[in-house]
Design a protein around this motif. Structure first.
Motif, mmCIF file in Angstrom:
data_model
loop_
_atom_site.group_PDB
_atom_site.id
_atom_site.type_symbol
_atom_site.label_atom_id
_atom_site.label_comp_id
_atom_site.label_asym_id
_atom_site.label_seq_id
_atom_site.Cartn_x
_atom_site.Cartn_y
_atom_site.Cartn_z
ATOM 1 N N TYR A 5 0.668 -1.364 0.027
ATOM 2 C CA TYR A 5 0.494 0.005 0.085
ATOM 3 C C TYR A 5 0.642 1.507 0.058
ATOM 4 C CZ TYR A 5 0.235 -0.475 5.099
ATOM 5 O OH TYR A 5 1.438 -0.779 6.512
ATOM 6 N N SER A 6 0.226 2.376 -0.336
ATOM 7 C CA SER A 6 1.511 3.413 -0.111
ATOM 8 C C SER A 6 1.281 3.854 0.929
ATOM 9 C CB SER A 6 0.577 4.794 -0.839
ATOM 10 O OG SER A 6 -0.382 5.300 0.135
ATOM 11 N N PRO A 7 2.713 5.326 1.041
ATOM 12 C CA PRO A 7 2.503 5.760 2.676
ATOM 13 C C PRO A 7 2.679 6.469 2.555
ATOM 14 C CG PRO A 7 3.937 6.634 0.804
ATOM 15 C CD PRO A 7 3.521 5.542 0.106
ATOM 16 N N CYS A 8 0.771 6.858 1.994
ATOM 17 C CA CYS A 8 -0.563 8.371 2.711
ATOM 18 C C CYS A 8 -0.705 8.071 3.941
ATOM 19 C CB CYS A 8 -1.228 8.351 1.133
ATOM 20 S SG CYS A 8 -0.461 8.721 -0.135
ATOM 21 N N PRO A 9 -0.792 9.284 3.862
ATOM 22 C CA PRO A 9 -1.578 9.028 5.717
ATOM 23 C C PRO A 9 -2.630 8.144 6.046
ATOM 24 C CG PRO A 9 -0.999 11.542 5.192
ATOM 25 C CD PRO A 9 -0.827 10.871 4.174
ATOM 26 N N ASN A 10 -3.560 8.051 5.065
ATOM 27 C CA ASN A 10 -5.082 7.152 5.118
ATOM 28 C C ASN A 10 -5.255 5.929 5.229
ATOM 29 O OD1 ASN A 10 -4.141 7.699 1.869
ATOM 30 N ND2 ASN A 10 -6.344 7.291 2.016
ATOM 31 N N ASP A 11 -3.324 5.132 4.274
ATOM 32 C CA ASP A 11 -3.472 4.254 4.201
ATOM 33 C C ASP A 11 -2.170 3.294 5.391
ATOM 34 O OD1 ASP A 11 -4.075 3.322 1.960
ATOM 35 O OD2 ASP A 11 -2.739 4.009 1.113
ATOM 36 N N THR A 12 -1.577 4.717 6.075
ATOM 37 C CA THR A 12 -0.606 4.240 7.257
ATOM 38 C C THR A 12 -1.338 4.033 8.440
ATOM 39 O OG1 THR A 12 0.953 6.269 7.421
ATOM 40 C CG2 THR A 12 1.176 4.687 6.184
ATOM 41 N N GLY A 75 -10.390 0.341 1.908
ATOM 42 C CA GLY A 75 -10.018 0.783 0.792
ATOM 43 C C GLY A 75 -10.879 2.442 1.226
ATOM 44 N N ALA A 76 -11.150 3.352 -0.407
ATOM 45 C CA ALA A 76 -10.970 4.908 0.105
ATOM 46 C C ALA A 76 -12.251 5.251 -1.384
ATOM 47 C CB ALA A 76 -10.181 5.436 -0.048
ATOM 48 N N LEU A 77 -13.620 5.117 -0.888
ATOM 49 C CA LEU A 77 -14.471 6.655 -0.951
ATOM 50 C C LEU A 77 -15.309 7.080 0.028
ATOM 51 C CD1 LEU A 77 -15.119 3.314 -2.224
ATOM 52 C CD2 LEU A 77 -16.836 3.908 -3.103
ATOM 53 N N GLY A 78 -15.675 8.109 -1.614
ATOM 54 C CA GLY A 78 -15.685 9.074 -0.223
ATOM 55 C C GLY A 78 -16.330 10.583 -0.989
ATOM 56 N N ARG A 79 -17.145 12.070 0.254
ATOM 57 C CA ARG A 79 -17.796 12.622 -0.521
ATOM 58 C C ARG A 79 -16.348 13.362 -0.183
ATOM 59 N NH1 ARG A 79 -22.206 11.620 -2.707
ATOM 60 N NH2 ARG A 79 -23.700 9.495 -1.101
ATOM 61 N N GLY A 80 -17.191 14.618 -0.905
ATOM 62 C CA GLY A 80 -16.309 15.653 -0.702
ATOM 63 C C GLY A 80 -14.380 16.006 -1.283
ATOM 64 N N GLU A 155 -3.066 15.910 -1.169
ATOM 65 C CA GLU A 155 -3.100 16.681 -0.585
ATOM 66 C C GLU A 155 -3.003 17.790 -1.476
ATOM 67 O OE1 GLU A 155 1.553 14.993 -1.038
ATOM 68 O OE2 GLU A 155 -0.930 14.143 -0.676
ATOM 69 N N ALA A 156 -3.259 18.418 -2.507
ATOM 70 C CA ALA A 156 -2.865 19.061 -3.077
ATOM 71 C C ALA A 156 -4.259 19.732 -3.019
ATOM 72 C CB ALA A 156 -2.868 18.653 -4.307
ATOM 73 N N VAL A 232 -2.261 18.786 7.114
ATOM 74 C CA VAL A 232 -2.199 18.291 6.215
ATOM 75 C C VAL A 232 -2.137 16.891 5.848
ATOM 76 C CG1 VAL A 232 -1.344 17.844 3.301
ATOM 77 C CG2 VAL A 232 -1.260 20.187 4.423
ATOM 78 N N ALA A 233 -1.773 16.017 6.597
ATOM 79 C CA ALA A 233 -1.808 14.456 7.229
ATOM 80 C C ALA A 233 -2.715 14.603 7.232
ATOM 81 C CB ALA A 233 -0.292 14.056 7.450
ATOM 82 N N GLN A 234 -3.794 15.204 8.221
ATOM 83 C CA GLN A 234 -4.875 14.866 9.472
ATOM 84 C C GLN A 234 -5.909 15.040 8.617
ATOM 85 O OE1 GLN A 234 -5.084 13.315 12.431
ATOM 86 N NE2 GLN A 234 -6.825 12.897 11.552
ATOM 87 N N ASN A 235 -6.188 15.937 7.807
ATOM 88 C CA ASN A 235 -7.052 16.233 6.820
ATOM 89 C C ASN A 235 -6.942 15.394 5.916
ATOM 90 O OD1 ASN A 235 -8.038 19.117 7.498
ATOM 91 N ND2 ASN A 235 -6.165 20.112 6.475
ATOM 92 N N HIS A 236 -5.713 14.734 4.944
ATOM 93 C CA HIS A 236 -5.548 13.354 5.020
ATOM 94 C C HIS A 236 -6.675 12.729 5.425
ATOM 95 C CE1 HIS A 236 -3.379 12.223 1.315
ATOM 96 N NE2 HIS A 236 -4.162 10.388 1.396
ATOM 97 N N ILE A 237 -6.244 11.953 5.939
ATOM 98 C CA ILE A 237 -6.350 10.984 6.919
ATOM 99 C C ILE A 237 -8.699 11.219 7.145
ATOM 100 C CG2 ILE A 237 -7.576 9.622 8.881
ATOM 101 C CD1 ILE A 237 -3.973 9.942 9.522
ATOM 102 N N ASP A 238 -8.617 12.681 7.713
ATOM 103 C CA ASP A 238 -10.333 12.940 7.932
ATOM 104 C C ASP A 238 -11.159 13.204 6.422
ATOM 105 O OD1 ASP A 238 -9.140 13.195 10.304
ATOM 106 O OD2 ASP A 238 -9.855 15.597 10.095
ATOM 107 N N LEU A 239 -10.693 13.381 4.992
ATOM 108 C CA LEU A 239 -11.024 12.513 4.015
ATOM 109 C C LEU A 239 -11.174 11.712 3.886
ATOM 110 C CD1 LEU A 239 -10.119 15.559 2.201
ATOM 111 C CD2 LEU A 239 -11.889 15.391 2.703
ATOM 112 N N TYR A 240 -10.341 10.565 3.456
ATOM 113 C CA TYR A 240 -10.453 9.638 2.962
ATOM 114 C C TYR A 240 -10.663 7.707 3.549
ATOM 115 C CZ TYR A 240 -8.209 12.516 -0.589
ATOM 116 O OH TYR A 240 -7.718 13.029 -1.315
ATOM 117 N N VAL A 241 -10.669 8.017 5.130
ATOM 118 C CA VAL A 241 -10.933 7.134 5.963
ATOM 119 C C VAL A 241 -12.696 7.673 6.387
ATOM 120 C CG1 VAL A 241 -9.658 5.902 8.095
ATOM 121 C CG2 VAL A 241 -8.449 7.122 6.599
#
Length: 280
Positions: A5-12, A75-80, A155-156, A232-241
């Motif tokens: 899996y990726s080293p992105c915050p949601n996966d870790t 996995g990752a599905l989501g809104r916004g 994160e872009a 930003v990492a926490q925002n990443h988690i909040d969006l994708y998990v």
């Protein structure tokens, strides 16, 4: 077992407990950290390391369903949380992309499929050249005028304003309004020889562990996020998990079928294996 899996915050964040021996009854896991383009390639073109579990783009699923099964969790599905199309000017007319040079992070990704579905509906003519480049290079390329527009992910979403760029469209917002579904992003797949029921149970427990003990994975997430700002990492988690990470459910499967079914009708993905999406 072997997992990639990726080293992105949601996966870790999601897989921390599973891969650190914190889930009772689960085997030990050897982890490969790889960008989703790499794991897509491994699943589609052959994996010399024979990973049992892979995180791939939902856009790659139609090519791998003969050998792998889609898991209902992790996995990752989501809104916004959809990809953005960015430009360096203030224009907001999709037709301005006609004949233009557009940078994308991959031609076999959810972001790219969404972009193609959106342009088929919203752009009267054809876009020009599509240039594939690493996603961290796309915003500077748009800013410098090397390309006319860029398709960005991750994160872009939170940092594009730092480059003075304009959001032409949020593809997730477009998709949600057009279909009513969440946007399918990253899928967890397993080889068909793996005990799917047991693996699904372990991953769900790992998700619960992450939510119940968010501090436990913080150092692990921070280490693999490298230079990413902690907020930003926490925002990443909040969006994708979210709830879809725990269980796709009828709504999640419906979103995947709508997305890949529409892409198959446009000739962007093969459609002959899509009936296996819900294989148990």
């Amino acid at each position: 077992m072997k997992i990639a899996y990726s080293p992105c915050p949601n996966d870790t964040f999601v897989f921390h407990a599973l891969t650190h021996g914190l889930i009772e009854g689960a085997p030990s896991f050897g982890v490969t950290y790889a960008d989703i383009d790499v794991t897509n390639h491994l699943a589609i073109n052959g994996d010399p390391d024979k990973h049992d579990v892979l995180k791939i783009s939902f856009a790659a699923l139609p090519w791998v369903l003969e050998d792998y099964t889609l898991l209902s969790c992790g996995g990752a599905l989501g809104r916004g949380c959809g990809p953005l199309v960015l430009t360096a000017n203030d224009e907001n007319n999709p037709n301005d992309l006609e004949g233009k040079r557009v940078a994308v992070p991959s031609e076999r990704s959810t972001a790219y499929l969404l972009f193609r579905l959106w342009t088929a509906q919203q752009v009267e003519g054809n876009i020009g050249d599509v240039v594939v480049m690493p996603f961290h290079e796309i915003m500077p390329a748009v800013q410098n005028g090397d390309v006319d527009a860029g398709l960005v992910i991750h994160e872009a979403r939170f940092t594009y304003q730092n480059y003075g760029l304009n959001k032409l469209v949020d593809l997730g917002d477009w998709w949600e309004k057009d279909t009513g579904y969440a946007i399918p992003l990253g899928a967890i797949i397993a080889r068909r020889s793996v005990d799917r029921e047991a693996l699904t149970g372990w991953i769900k427990q790992s998700v619960d562990y992450a939510w119940e003990r968010p501090e436990a994975s913080k150092e692990y997430v921070r280490f693999h996020a490298q230079e990413m700002d902690e907020e930003v990492a926490q925002n990443h988690i909040d969006l994708y998990v979210n709830g879809f990470t725990k269980e796709l459910g009828e709504e999640g499967y419906g979103a995947v079928e709508a997305f890949l079914g529409r892409a198959a009708k446009e000739g962007l993905v093969p459609g002959h294996q899509l009936q296996r999406l819900r294989d148990r």
